[in-house]
Design a protein around this motif. Structure first.
Motif, PDB file in Angstrom:
ATOM      1  N   SER A  54       0.847  -1.192   0.000  1.00  0.00           N
ATOM      2  CA  SER A  54       0.000   0.000   0.000  1.00  0.00           C
ATOM      3  C   SER A  54       0.880   1.238   0.000  1.00  0.00           C
ATOM      4  O   SER A  54       1.911   1.278   0.664  1.00  0.00           O
ATOM      5  CB  SER A  54      -0.891   0.007   1.242  1.00  0.00           C
ATOM      6  OG  SER A  54      -1.590   1.231   1.334  1.00  0.00           O
ATOM      7  N   THR A  55       0.449   2.262  -0.738  1.00  0.00           N
ATOM      8  CA  THR A  55       1.128   3.557  -0.704  1.00  0.00           C
ATOM      9  C   THR A  55       0.247   4.604  -0.020  1.00  0.00           C
ATOM     10  O   THR A  55       0.576   5.786  -0.040  1.00  0.00           O
ATOM     11  CB  THR A  55       1.482   4.026  -2.129  1.00  0.00           C
ATOM     12  OG1 THR A  55       0.289   4.079  -2.910  1.00  0.00           O
ATOM     13  CG2 THR A  55       2.497   3.090  -2.776  1.00  0.00           C
ATOM     14  N   SER A  56      -0.847   4.172   0.577  1.00  0.00           N
ATOM     15  CA  SER A  56      -1.774   5.101   1.238  1.00  0.00           C
ATOM     16  C   SER A  56      -1.255   5.538   2.596  1.00  0.00           C
ATOM     17  O   SER A  56      -0.752   4.723   3.367  1.00  0.00           O
ATOM     18  CB  SER A  56      -3.144   4.453   1.429  1.00  0.00           C
ATOM     19  OG  SER A  56      -3.715   4.138   0.189  1.00  0.00           O
ATOM     20  N   VAL A  57      -1.400   6.837   2.871  1.00  0.00           N
ATOM     21  CA  VAL A  57      -1.085   7.385   4.196  1.00  0.00           C
ATOM     22  C   VAL A  57      -2.368   7.323   5.013  1.00  0.00           C
ATOM     23  O   VAL A  57      -3.453   7.584   4.502  1.00  0.00           O
ATOM     24  CB  VAL A  57      -0.579   8.839   4.088  1.00  0.00           C
ATOM     25  CG1 VAL A  57      -0.364   9.440   5.464  1.00  0.00           C
ATOM     26  CG2 VAL A  57       0.703   8.880   3.273  1.00  0.00           C
ATOM     27  N   ALA A  58      -2.261   6.933   6.280  1.00  0.00           N
ATOM     28  CA  ALA A  58      -3.439   6.841   7.143  1.00  0.00           C
ATOM     29  C   ALA A  58      -3.115   7.405   8.513  1.00  0.00           C
ATOM     30  O   ALA A  58      -1.970   7.382   8.952  1.00  0.00           O
ATOM     31  CB  ALA A  58      -3.891   5.397   7.257  1.00  0.00           C
ATOM     32  N   PHE A 163       0.642   6.917   9.590  1.00  0.00           N
ATOM     33  CA  PHE A 163       1.148   5.645   9.086  1.00  0.00           C
ATOM     34  C   PHE A 163       1.518   5.776   7.614  1.00  0.00           C
ATOM     35  O   PHE A 163       0.760   6.328   6.825  1.00  0.00           O
ATOM     36  CB  PHE A 163       0.078   4.558   9.259  1.00  0.00           C
ATOM     37  CG  PHE A 163       0.462   3.231   8.690  1.00  0.00           C
ATOM     38  CD1 PHE A 163       1.196   2.335   9.442  1.00  0.00           C
ATOM     39  CD2 PHE A 163       0.103   2.872   7.400  1.00  0.00           C
ATOM     40  CE1 PHE A 163       1.571   1.101   8.923  1.00  0.00           C
ATOM     41  CE2 PHE A 163       0.463   1.644   6.869  1.00  0.00           C
ATOM     42  CZ  PHE A 163       1.196   0.760   7.637  1.00  0.00           C
ATOM     43  N   ASN A 164       2.674   5.273   7.235  1.00  0.00           N
ATOM     44  CA  ASN A 164       3.163   5.239   5.860  1.00  0.00           C
ATOM     45  C   ASN A 164       3.398   6.648   5.293  1.00  0.00           C
ATOM     46  O   ASN A 164       3.299   6.873   4.112  1.00  0.00           O
ATOM     47  CB  ASN A 164       2.182   4.469   4.962  1.00  0.00           C
ATOM     48  CG  ASN A 164       2.896   3.809   3.801  1.00  0.00           C
ATOM     49  OD1 ASN A 164       4.051   3.417   3.909  1.00  0.00           O
ATOM     50  ND2 ASN A 164       2.216   3.678   2.684  1.00  0.00           N
ATOM     51  N   TYR A 165       3.719   7.566   6.172  1.00  0.00           N
ATOM     52  CA  TYR A 165       3.922   8.961   5.771  1.00  0.00           C
ATOM     53  C   TYR A 165       5.216   9.104   4.983  1.00  0.00           C
ATOM     54  O   TYR A 165       6.240   8.523   5.329  1.00  0.00           O
ATOM     55  CB  TYR A 165       3.985   9.856   7.009  1.00  0.00           C
ATOM     56  CG  TYR A 165       4.283  11.305   6.682  1.00  0.00           C
ATOM     57  CD1 TYR A 165       3.290  12.152   6.238  1.00  0.00           C
ATOM     58  CD2 TYR A 165       5.577  11.803   6.802  1.00  0.00           C
ATOM     59  CE1 TYR A 165       3.559  13.476   5.927  1.00  0.00           C
ATOM     60  CE2 TYR A 165       5.860  13.130   6.498  1.00  0.00           C
ATOM     61  CZ  TYR A 165       4.845  13.958   6.056  1.00  0.00           C
ATOM     62  OH  TYR A 165       5.115  15.258   5.748  1.00  0.00           O
ATOM     63  N   ALA A 173       5.668   6.420  -0.012  1.00  0.00           N
ATOM     64  CA  ALA A 173       6.265   5.279   0.682  1.00  0.00           C
ATOM     65  C   ALA A 173       5.424   4.045   0.355  1.00  0.00           C
ATOM     66  O   ALA A 173       4.226   4.142   0.116  1.00  0.00           O
ATOM     67  CB  ALA A 173       6.283   5.530   2.182  1.00  0.00           C
ATOM     68  N   THR A 174       6.045   2.882   0.343  1.00  0.00           N
ATOM     69  CA  THR A 174       5.312   1.635   0.102  1.00  0.00           C
ATOM     70  C   THR A 174       5.453   0.747   1.324  1.00  0.00           C
ATOM     71  O   THR A 174       6.551   0.309   1.658  1.00  0.00           O
ATOM     72  CB  THR A 174       5.852   0.905  -1.146  1.00  0.00           C
ATOM     73  OG1 THR A 174       5.724   1.764  -2.276  1.00  0.00           O
ATOM     74  CG2 THR A 174       5.086  -0.381  -1.393  1.00  0.00           C
ATOM     75  N   ALA A 175       4.322   0.518   1.998  1.00  0.00           N
ATOM     76  CA  ALA A 175       4.293  -0.432   3.106  1.00  0.00           C
ATOM     77  C   ALA A 175       4.035  -1.817   2.516  1.00  0.00           C
ATOM     78  O   ALA A 175       3.255  -1.959   1.575  1.00  0.00           O
ATOM     79  CB  ALA A 175       3.192  -0.057   4.090  1.00  0.00           C
ATOM     80  N   GLN A 176       4.705  -2.825   3.060  1.00  0.00           N
ATOM     81  CA  GLN A 176       4.523  -4.189   2.572  1.00  0.00           C
ATOM     82  C   GLN A 176       4.200  -5.128   3.715  1.00  0.00           C
ATOM     83  O   GLN A 176       4.753  -5.013   4.812  1.00  0.00           O
ATOM     84  CB  GLN A 176       5.786  -4.705   1.887  1.00  0.00           C
ATOM     85  CG  GLN A 176       6.023  -4.145   0.527  1.00  0.00           C
ATOM     86  CD  GLN A 176       7.140  -4.896  -0.187  1.00  0.00           C
ATOM     87  OE1 GLN A 176       8.111  -5.311   0.418  1.00  0.00           O
ATOM     88  NE2 GLN A 176       6.981  -5.079  -1.480  1.00  0.00           N
ATOM     89  N   PHE A 177       3.323  -6.064   3.418  1.00  0.00           N
ATOM     90  CA  PHE A 177       3.023  -7.191   4.307  1.00  0.00           C
ATOM     91  C   PHE A 177       3.375  -8.443   3.520  1.00  0.00           C
ATOM     92  O   PHE A 177       2.889  -8.622   2.389  1.00  0.00           O
ATOM     93  CB  PHE A 177       1.541  -7.217   4.636  1.00  0.00           C
ATOM     94  CG  PHE A 177       1.218  -7.310   6.095  1.00  0.00           C
ATOM     95  CD1 PHE A 177       1.961  -8.086   6.952  1.00  0.00           C
ATOM     96  CD2 PHE A 177       0.154  -6.602   6.601  1.00  0.00           C
ATOM     97  CE1 PHE A 177       1.645  -8.186   8.295  1.00  0.00           C
ATOM     98  CE2 PHE A 177      -0.182  -6.665   7.937  1.00  0.00           C
ATOM     99  CZ  PHE A 177       0.569  -7.461   8.777  1.00  0.00           C
ATOM    100  N   ILE A 178       4.207  -9.296   4.064  1.00  0.00           N
ATOM    101  CA  ILE A 178       4.636 -10.504   3.372  1.00  0.00           C
ATOM    102  C   ILE A 178       4.274 -11.709   4.239  1.00  0.00           C
ATOM    103  O   ILE A 178       4.547 -11.703   5.445  1.00  0.00           O
ATOM    104  CB  ILE A 178       6.155 -10.489   3.111  1.00  0.00           C
ATOM    105  CG1 ILE A 178       6.535  -9.219   2.314  1.00  0.00           C
ATOM    106  CG2 ILE A 178       6.601 -11.755   2.380  1.00  0.00           C
ATOM    107  CD1 ILE A 178       8.030  -8.955   2.266  1.00  0.00           C
ATOM    108  N   ALA A 179       3.644 -12.720   3.647  1.00  0.00           N
ATOM    109  CA  ALA A 179       3.326 -13.968   4.341  1.00  0.00           C
ATOM    110  C   ALA A 179       4.034 -15.096   3.607  1.00  0.00           C
ATOM    111  O   ALA A 179       3.846 -15.271   2.401  1.00  0.00           O
ATOM    112  CB  ALA A 179       1.826 -14.203   4.382  1.00  0.00           C
TER     113      ALA A 179
END
Length: 184
Positions: A54-58, A163-165, A173-179
């Motif tokens: 995600s590249t979204s800021v929250a 978050f992800n600012y 910025a790119t936040a990643q979740f890896i499983a």
């Protein structure tokens, strides 16, 4: 089909058994190093990798409330004995929000469960970058789809937990979740 029954194998020029077969626990013993060719399955191999980004800021949604943010990742284990290594790679900035935290949680068949939490404190009016990199080694004991998510929490000034600012004008910025499914 023929069946060969033996307790050990020895090479024609060997002086000791090369392979020992154990009927009691269905195991095999190899003295020394073992070299395999072909494809190995199970026992610690990476079976699949799923990535959410995600590249979204929250911002936190309210004070003293957990707010889901960032990417999610879903994975369906191929065996109930599989382990899942969950990796979150994200950044945030915070200021003057008091105690704050983030967690990783999972949903299996509609049931949520927290896995790991991290806590800190930001008591002054200066922006502070925060590394939200987390690892969790999960034993979900299921072959149903699992969705991993993250949430943020703060005591006060919730709009100041970003978050992800990424600083204005810079690439997102790119936040990643890896499983990662690991055969057990």
């Amino acid at each position: 089909m023929s069946t060969l029954k033996t307790g050990a194998l020895r090479g024609t020029s060997g002086t000791a058994d090369s392979i020992q077969l154990h009927a009691s626990n269905q195991s095999v013993t190899f003295p020394g190093n073992l070299t395999c060719s072909g494809t190995a399955t199970g026992f610690g191999n990476v079976l699949q990798v799923q990535v959410g980004s995600s590249t979204s800021v929250a911002n936190a949604g309210a004070n003293t409330t957990w707010t889901q943010v960032g990417p999610t990742v879903a994975i369906t284990p191929s065996a109930a004995t599989s382990k899942i290594l969950v990796c979150l790679n994200a950044w945030a900035i915070v200021k003057n929000i008091g105690e704050f935290g983030h967690n990783i949680y999972r949903t299996i068949g509609g049931t949520e469960g927290d896995l790991i939490q991290w806590w800190g404190e930001a008591a002054d009016d200066n922006w502070m970058p925060m590394n939200m990199h987390s690892l969790y080694y999960d034993s979900p004991n299921t072959t149903s789809e699992i969705t991993y998510k993250t949430r943020i929490y703060c005591v006060s000034n919730y709009a100041d937990f970003r978050f992800n600012y990424q600083k204005g004008g810079a690439a997102a910025a790119t936040a990643q979740f890896i499983a990662i499914e690991i055969g057990a």
